[in-house]
Design a protein around this motif. Structure first.
Motif, mmCIF file in Angstrom:
data_model
loop_
_atom_site.group_PDB
_atom_site.id
_atom_site.type_symbol
_atom_site.label_atom_id
_atom_site.label_comp_id
_atom_site.label_asym_id
_atom_site.label_seq_id
_atom_site.Cartn_x
_atom_site.Cartn_y
_atom_site.Cartn_z
ATOM 1 N N GLU A 73 44.977 43.181 24.751
ATOM 2 C CA GLU A 73 45.222 44.568 24.331
ATOM 3 C C GLU A 73 44.570 44.877 22.983
ATOM 4 O O GLU A 73 45.161 45.492 22.106
ATOM 5 C CB GLU A 73 46.715 44.855 24.266
ATOM 6 N N GLY A 74 43.330 44.424 22.797
ATOM 7 C CA GLY A 74 42.578 44.773 21.604
ATOM 8 C C GLY A 74 42.835 43.902 20.402
ATOM 9 O O GLY A 74 42.204 44.094 19.361
ATOM 10 N N SER A 75 43.734 42.939 20.493
ATOM 11 C CA SER A 75 44.027 42.038 19.375
ATOM 12 C C SER A 75 43.366 40.692 19.627
ATOM 13 O O SER A 75 43.460 40.147 20.729
ATOM 14 C CB SER A 75 45.540 41.871 19.213
ATOM 15 N N ARG A 76 42.729 40.146 18.599
ATOM 16 C CA ARG A 76 42.029 38.886 18.737
ATOM 17 C C ARG A 76 42.498 37.889 17.676
ATOM 18 O O ARG A 76 42.826 38.282 16.550
ATOM 19 C CB ARG A 76 40.517 39.080 18.603
ATOM 20 N N ALA A 77 42.458 36.616 18.045
ATOM 21 C CA ALA A 77 42.745 35.523 17.121
ATOM 22 C C ALA A 77 41.661 34.474 17.286
ATOM 23 O O ALA A 77 41.503 33.901 18.373
ATOM 24 C CB ALA A 77 44.124 34.917 17.401
ATOM 25 N N ARG A 297 28.623 48.946 15.785
ATOM 26 C CA ARG A 297 30.012 48.834 16.211
ATOM 27 C C ARG A 297 30.669 47.612 15.563
ATOM 28 O O ARG A 297 31.832 47.658 15.142
ATOM 29 C CB ARG A 297 30.072 48.705 17.734
ATOM 30 N N THR A 298 29.938 46.522 15.448
ATOM 31 C CA THR A 298 30.479 45.315 14.827
ATOM 32 C C THR A 298 30.835 45.568 13.374
ATOM 33 O O THR A 298 31.909 45.171 12.897
ATOM 34 C CB THR A 298 29.460 44.169 14.931
ATOM 35 N N LYS A 299 29.944 46.216 12.639
ATOM 36 C CA LYS A 299 30.232 46.487 11.233
ATOM 37 C C LYS A 299 31.411 47.447 11.093
ATOM 38 O O LYS A 299 32.247 47.322 10.186
ATOM 39 C CB LYS A 299 29.003 47.068 10.548
ATOM 40 N N TRP A 300 31.507 48.407 11.985
ATOM 41 C CA TRP A 300 32.637 49.353 11.954
ATOM 42 C C TRP A 300 33.943 48.605 12.186
ATOM 43 O O TRP A 300 34.961 48.882 11.530
ATOM 44 C CB TRP A 300 32.407 50.424 13.022
ATOM 45 N N ASN A 301 33.930 47.645 13.110
ATOM 46 C CA ASN A 301 35.128 46.840 13.343
ATOM 47 C C ASN A 301 35.498 46.025 12.110
ATOM 48 O O ASN A 301 36.681 45.919 11.749
ATOM 49 C CB ASN A 301 34.904 45.905 14.543
ATOM 50 N N ARG A 302 34.511 45.429 11.466
ATOM 51 C CA ARG A 302 34.797 44.634 10.271
ATOM 52 C C ARG A 302 35.360 45.489 9.144
ATOM 53 O O ARG A 302 36.231 45.051 8.383
ATOM 54 C CB ARG A 302 33.532 43.935 9.784
ATOM 55 N N GLU A 322 40.997 46.276 18.371
ATOM 56 C CA GLU A 322 41.850 47.027 17.454
ATOM 57 C C GLU A 322 42.091 46.266 16.158
ATOM 58 O O GLU A 322 42.033 46.829 15.077
ATOM 59 C CB GLU A 322 43.193 47.336 18.139
ATOM 60 N N THR A 323 42.358 44.974 16.275
ATOM 61 C CA THR A 323 42.645 44.192 15.082
ATOM 62 C C THR A 323 42.322 42.731 15.335
ATOM 63 O O THR A 323 42.258 42.273 16.481
ATOM 64 C CB THR A 323 44.124 44.330 14.678
ATOM 65 N N VAL A 324 42.104 41.985 14.247
ATOM 66 C CA VAL A 324 41.901 40.546 14.280
ATOM 67 C C VAL A 324 43.016 39.925 13.457
ATOM 68 O O VAL A 324 43.143 40.187 12.263
ATOM 69 C CB VAL A 324 40.525 40.143 13.722
ATOM 70 N N THR A 325 43.823 39.105 14.086
ATOM 71 C CA THR A 325 45.009 38.563 13.416
ATOM 72 C C THR A 325 44.700 37.319 12.595
ATOM 73 O O THR A 325 45.379 37.054 11.597
ATOM 74 C CB THR A 325 46.086 38.224 14.452
#
Length: 435
Positions: A73-77, A297-302, A322-325
């Motif tokens: 659901e958009g969250s990554r670890a 898109r990658t830079k926007w995510n960062r 959405e987020t990186v935990t």
């Protein structure tokens, strides 16, 4: 750590502490030293619940970032990150040198050679060896990761910079010019890479940088990327609407450098763009689910997650999220070293054979490139040295460790950790999260 079942099938990665407990209890054995892989003795993939992992790829001209992560659901670890260092520049230089040797021998009339007709063509889809190397090594490491982890999908940057769109001259206005939308990030990231993330006028780094028109818009300058550069706030305000020739009239060398670099395309971007379709098709051929995204898109995510700039963290932020935990604190740096030279001679400055190379690679059970550990009990080299070995027929080896090269190690003190596979391995610290 990567985990395999009793039959060599990949399971979900585990924490290093759990891997140590499994090894200490005798339930697992070491399957590979670097990257570290264990194999369970009493577990089968058919009897286990495997959630699977995904792989992010940030292709680059000199370095490629690889990130193994889990999430939903958009969250990554992030679980494991690799920085793959290519040797495309070395391949290009050696091919150029070989061509110069051959050209020189022909023109010196040292031997007769019949003329060659201009009927040679390249096959469809041909890539220069330096570019093909980048594709092959990236796909090879994706294949390795699929053997060590249950990879379900791959996320890859299909294009770092759309150079055709950047050169179209579309005006940058409003919020896009001031702080950047997703489209604005493409332009800014291209300029940051091209100008080295520094002010071109004073060389200041780690400061806020503005977009500056080399030839001012008020005097007819365009918004093309070839007319844009980076300037710190003081330099941007001082230059104002003055032409760059007037602003740098006392610095002719700097003026010449800026004008020359402004017209030159970004070589690294050209190399990545030349291989993007080939890499995508090669990944599709693996049968994995491949998702693509842009470098903007990658830079926007960062920027939304507060992650610093690095090749591995870029790989972790590719695509929709959405987020990186979390992400690992250590990066495995994999350097493409090759498996030795095909040439059986070493040429002199004119391209003629200078000496013969031995055809025997194995010396005392070792060959150059093996990952070894030497335990020297006494003397100036006393201690434990771990790294890649350089063998000699005399039995006196050199070992390249993360701290430098240790010379003159007797082969009797050396033990194998892993056979040579064409890569060198070191580690480095990952960047910390921005405050």
């Amino acid at each position: 750590m990567f985990v395999l079942d009793a039959h060599g099938h990949p399971l979900d990665p585990c924490h290093p502490a759990r891997a140590r407990r499994l090894l200490a209890a005798g339930r697992a054995v070491v399957a590979r030293h670097t990257p570290f892989v264990i194999r369970l003795k009493d577990r089968s993939a058919a009897d286990s619940t495997v959630a699977g992992v995904q792989v992010g790829i940030d292709p680059g001209s000199k370095h490629t970032g690889l990130a193994v992560f889990t999430g939903h659901e958009g969250s990554r670890a992030g679980r494991y990150v690799i920085q793959l260092d290519h040797r495309g520049a070395l391949i290009r230089d050696r091919l150029t040198s070989r061509a110069a040797y051959r050209r020189g021998r022909r023109w010196r009339n040292l031997r007769y050679r019949s003329p060659r007709f201009l009927n040679r063509t390249t096959p469809k889809g041909w890539l220069a060896p330096s570019l093909r190397h980048r594709v092959d090594t990236t796909v090879s490491w994706v294949a390795r990761l699929t053997r060590w982890a249950p990879v379900a999908a791959v996320h890859v940057e299909k294009v770092s910079f759309d150079t055709h769109a950047l050169s179209a001259g579309r005006p940058l206005e409003g919020a896009e010019y001031q702080q950047g939308t997703l489209a604005g990030y493409e332009v800014r990231e291209y300029l940051l890479a091209k100008w080295g993330r520094t002010c071109v006028y004073c060389g200041a780094s780690d400061v806020p940088l503005n977009l500056d028109h080399i030839h001012p818009r008020s005097r007819g300058g365009s918004d093309r990327v070839s007319n844009l550069t980076l300037a710190c706030i003081p330099c941007n305000q001082t230059k104002s609407a003055a032409p760059v020739q007037e602003f740098l009239k006392d610095k002719p060398a700097l003026l010449t450098k800026i004008l020359k670099q402004a017209k030159a395309p970004l070589r690294d971007a050209a190399a990545v763009n030349a291989t993007r379709w080939v890499l995508w098709r090669a990944l599709e051929a693996t049968g994995l689910s491949v998702h693509t995204a842009s470098g903007g898109r990658t830079k926007w995510n960062r920027s939304r997650t507060g992650a610093p700039k690095s090749h591995t963290l870029d790989a972790l932020h590719v695509g929709e999220l959405e987020t990186v935990t979390a992400w690992p604190s250590t990066v495995l740096v994999v350097t493409a070293t090759g498996r030795g030279a095909y040439a059986r001679t070493t040429p002199d400055r004119y391209g003629f054979p200078r000496l013969l190379r031995s055809r025997i690679k194995l010396r005392h059970g070792f060959q150059t490139g093996d990952l070894v550990r030497a335990n020297v009990p006494a003397g100036k080299k006393a201690g434990v040295h771990t790294g890649r070995v350089l063998v000699r027929s005399s039995g006196s080896f050199d070992i390249t460790t993360r701290h430098g090269r240790v010379t003159g190690i007797n082969h009797r003190h050396v033990r194998h950790l892993q056979r040579a596979d064409g890569y060198g391995y070191t580690t480095q610290k990952e960047a910390d999260r921005n405050d």
